[in-house]
Scaffold this motif. Sequence first.
Motif, PDB file in Angstrom:
ATOM      1  N   ARG A 474      12.455  35.104 -11.780  1.00 15.66           N
ATOM      2  CA  ARG A 474      13.031  33.871 -12.323  1.00 15.66           C
ATOM      3  C   ARG A 474      12.010  32.740 -12.415  1.00 15.66           C
ATOM      4  NH1 ARG A 474      18.210  33.687  -8.297  1.00 15.66           N
ATOM      5  NH2 ARG A 474      19.013  35.778  -8.745  1.00 15.66           N
ATOM      6  N   GLY A 475      10.935  32.857 -11.641  1.00 13.50           N
ATOM      7  CA  GLY A 475       9.978  31.765 -11.626  1.00 13.50           C
ATOM      8  C   GLY A 475       8.955  31.804 -12.748  1.00 13.50           C
ATOM      9  N   GLU A 522      18.733  29.191  -8.257  1.00  9.34           N
ATOM     10  CA  GLU A 522      18.721  29.395  -9.695  1.00  9.34           C
ATOM     11  C   GLU A 522      17.588  28.594 -10.331  1.00  9.34           C
ATOM     12  OE1 GLU A 522      20.626  31.566 -11.143  1.00  9.34           O
ATOM     13  OE2 GLU A 522      21.745  32.013  -9.311  1.00  9.34           O
ATOM     14  N   ALA A 523      17.029  29.133 -11.393  1.00  6.92           N
ATOM     15  CA  ALA A 523      15.982  28.416 -12.116  1.00  6.92           C
ATOM     16  C   ALA A 523      16.604  27.264 -12.893  1.00  6.92           C
ATOM     17  CB  ALA A 523      15.260  29.363 -13.066  1.00  6.92           C
ATOM     18  N   PRO A 524      16.106  26.051 -12.733  1.00  6.98           N
ATOM     19  CA  PRO A 524      16.633  24.927 -13.510  1.00  6.98           C
ATOM     20  C   PRO A 524      16.385  25.142 -15.005  1.00  6.98           C
ATOM     21  CG  PRO A 524      15.223  24.171 -11.697  1.00  6.98           C
ATOM     22  CD  PRO A 524      15.019  25.648 -11.825  1.00  6.98           C
ATOM     23  N   ALA A 528      15.737  20.015 -16.889  1.00 11.04           N
ATOM     24  CA  ALA A 528      15.861  19.686 -15.465  1.00 11.04           C
ATOM     25  C   ALA A 528      14.567  20.008 -14.720  1.00 11.04           C
ATOM     26  CB  ALA A 528      17.032  20.445 -14.851  1.00 11.04           C
ATOM     27  N   TRP A 529      13.934  21.104 -15.080  1.00 10.65           N
ATOM     28  CA  TRP A 529      12.673  21.485 -14.431  1.00 10.65           C
ATOM     29  C   TRP A 529      11.579  20.469 -14.743  1.00 10.65           C
ATOM     30  CZ3 TRP A 529      10.736  23.925 -10.584  1.00 10.65           C
ATOM     31  CH2 TRP A 529       9.427  24.422 -10.577  1.00 10.65           C
ATOM     32  N   GLU A 530      11.577  19.968 -15.984  1.00  8.62           N
ATOM     33  CA  GLU A 530      10.608  18.944 -16.356  1.00  8.62           C
ATOM     34  C   GLU A 530      10.790  17.699 -15.490  1.00  8.62           C
ATOM     35  OE1 GLU A 530       7.334  18.042 -18.917  1.00  8.62           O
ATOM     36  OE2 GLU A 530       8.494  19.888 -18.679  1.00  8.62           O
ATOM     37  N   GLY A 531      12.052  17.309 -15.292  1.00  4.31           N
ATOM     38  CA  GLY A 531      12.328  16.152 -14.448  1.00  4.31           C
ATOM     39  C   GLY A 531      11.961  16.393 -12.993  1.00  4.31           C
ATOM     40  N   LEU A 532      12.187  17.605 -12.522  1.00  2.07           N
ATOM     41  CA  LEU A 532      11.839  17.931 -11.137  1.00  2.07           C
ATOM     42  C   LEU A 532      10.331  17.889 -10.939  1.00  2.07           C
ATOM     43  CD1 LEU A 532      13.523  20.684  -9.025  1.00  2.07           C
ATOM     44  CD2 LEU A 532      11.063  20.370  -8.927  1.00  2.07           C
ATOM     45  N   LEU A 533       9.584  18.422 -11.900  1.00  4.76           N
ATOM     46  CA  LEU A 533       8.124  18.377 -11.801  1.00  4.76           C
ATOM     47  C   LEU A 533       7.629  16.936 -11.813  1.00  4.76           C
ATOM     48  CD1 LEU A 533       7.117  21.353 -14.137  1.00  4.76           C
ATOM     49  CD2 LEU A 533       7.031  21.295 -11.635  1.00  4.76           C
ATOM     50  N   ASP A 534       8.234  16.104 -12.643  1.00  2.00           N
ATOM     51  CA  ASP A 534       7.884  14.675 -12.628  1.00  2.00           C
ATOM     52  C   ASP A 534       8.100  14.093 -11.237  1.00  2.00           C
ATOM     53  OD1 ASP A 534       7.122  14.469 -15.266  1.00  2.00           O
ATOM     54  OD2 ASP A 534       9.095  13.813 -15.976  1.00  2.00           O
ATOM     55  N   HIS A 535       9.217  14.442 -10.625  1.00  2.00           N
ATOM     56  CA  HIS A 535       9.583  13.869  -9.324  1.00  2.00           C
ATOM     57  C   HIS A 535       8.587  14.265  -8.237  1.00  2.00           C
ATOM     58  CE1 HIS A 535      12.606  12.237  -6.466  1.00  2.00           C
ATOM     59  NE2 HIS A 535      12.043  13.103  -5.649  1.00  2.00           N
TER      60      HIS A 535
END
Length: 539
Positions: A474-475, A522-524, A528-535
Amino acid sequence: MREHVPATLPLPNSTPVLIVGAGPVGATLALELAHHGVRSTVVERSTTVSAYPKMDFINGRSMELLRRLGVAEEIRRRGVAPDEPFTFLWVADPAEPPVSVWEYPSVTGLRERYAGVTDGSAPLEPYQRLQGSLLEEVLRGRVREHPLIDLREGWSLRESADDGSVVEAVVAEDANGTEHVLRADYLVGCDGGGSTVRRLAGIGTRSSGPSTRHCDVFFRSEDPALARNGKFFLTISAGGATLVNRDGGRTWTGTFVLPEGEPEPVDPLGVVKERLGFDFAVDEVLNVAYWYGRLAVADSYRQGRVFLAGDSAHQFYPTGGHGANTGLGDACDLGWKLAATLNGWAGPRLLDSYDAERRPVALFNREMCANLLAVWMRFPQLASVGATRPQLAAYLGKESFQIDNMGIHFGYRYTASPAVRHEDGPEPDWRWQEIVPTTRPGGRAPHVPLADGTPLYDRLAAGFTLVDLSRENRGKALVEQAERRGLPVALLTVDDADVRAVWERDLVLVRPDHHVAWRGDEAPDPRAWEGLLDHVTGG
């Protein structure tokens, strides 16, 4: 190790990071930056390492961090033998056996204790006893040899000014007084308790508890009288002296408090003998040093483009082994964040997270240091007012838990960090004597050996690592998305029952310093993953 050679190349006009101080913290910071491909310039007033041993305990968490930099094996080669005891002897009367004996396993003993442990409660690295001067020698030697580090020994910082876009520093060659102007993207003070960097940045400190003056006598002796109660690490005498065995053999330090205003003694070694309560032969006095013990933490770890690390940011007594180890943690935390910023993939909040993460650790460790210091100070006071031997033994026996403090060294969690995707719900337990394994974001990811014996930590990348335990890959898409925006996120697919049992989620994003930035089953979705990486990168 290469001997010191004065720098002959001209100083460049600019540097990404100017580090003031090449002690263990400054050297580790330079090596951490180099680990991520970032150049630095280090100015250090002294041309040789300290003649005095200073600290002599590198905790297991620091050894894990130093292992990433490739220096752990050399530190162990230079350090105290792994089977040497880690024992505290509390002596009320030198003619009698110790009132209390605090025992903690040797390095060999800890390795045996944790052999075969796969539940995440074991450290990857046990502690190592090594004189601070030797640690400085090891690390400074690596700094001298590294092509990305420009070390200037015999140089000092005179002035600095931060205009918001660059720090302009005036550094001088102490031998001839020649001054040079050096422009740095960032300036870091690793220059000790009397930090010039801290003073020039206008950062204050707040003290807690007592400040006392001490005298240390560093000497060599093979007199068996010193080991009359067996081999030990520390002897604490009710007469007001502490005796430290530095190398498991013939090198020692005797320490006593010198009341404020009292002149320096003519015969410091005689004072050590008097307060220990017995005489012994000395082959050579190596050094006599005077120092102040303080419990203080800087009001801030950052002012604009200027940062503090190590003793410039916090000063502790040596009790508990918190000072240098807190500083080594500072260096690794700040180092990867400065590198991320200079390499262009960090957001503005990532450097803000340095203060948010490391200052609470120092404040907590200051109080933990005070905990053990109180016992140190109370023991001779109790003896002087007539406490009986059974009373002293009972009091010290109750406090003996303090020597086994693995939770302090491994269990700090960055619960207030703006660069961690925190979770709702109750926080996992914290225990004084144990590592509580958890991948809850902000905490240290648990060490678990893989089935072939390889530590999982050794397979983590220099940047971020997405550990994928899903068995469904999933990653993969998540890492590809991170790569497209230039983020150093490596994929580590793991199919190991022990890791799955401990790591709690199918996907765990681990930072360069082993702390968890995010986790999930679960994979965002891409947005959502883009926002998480920003965070997690401070965006």
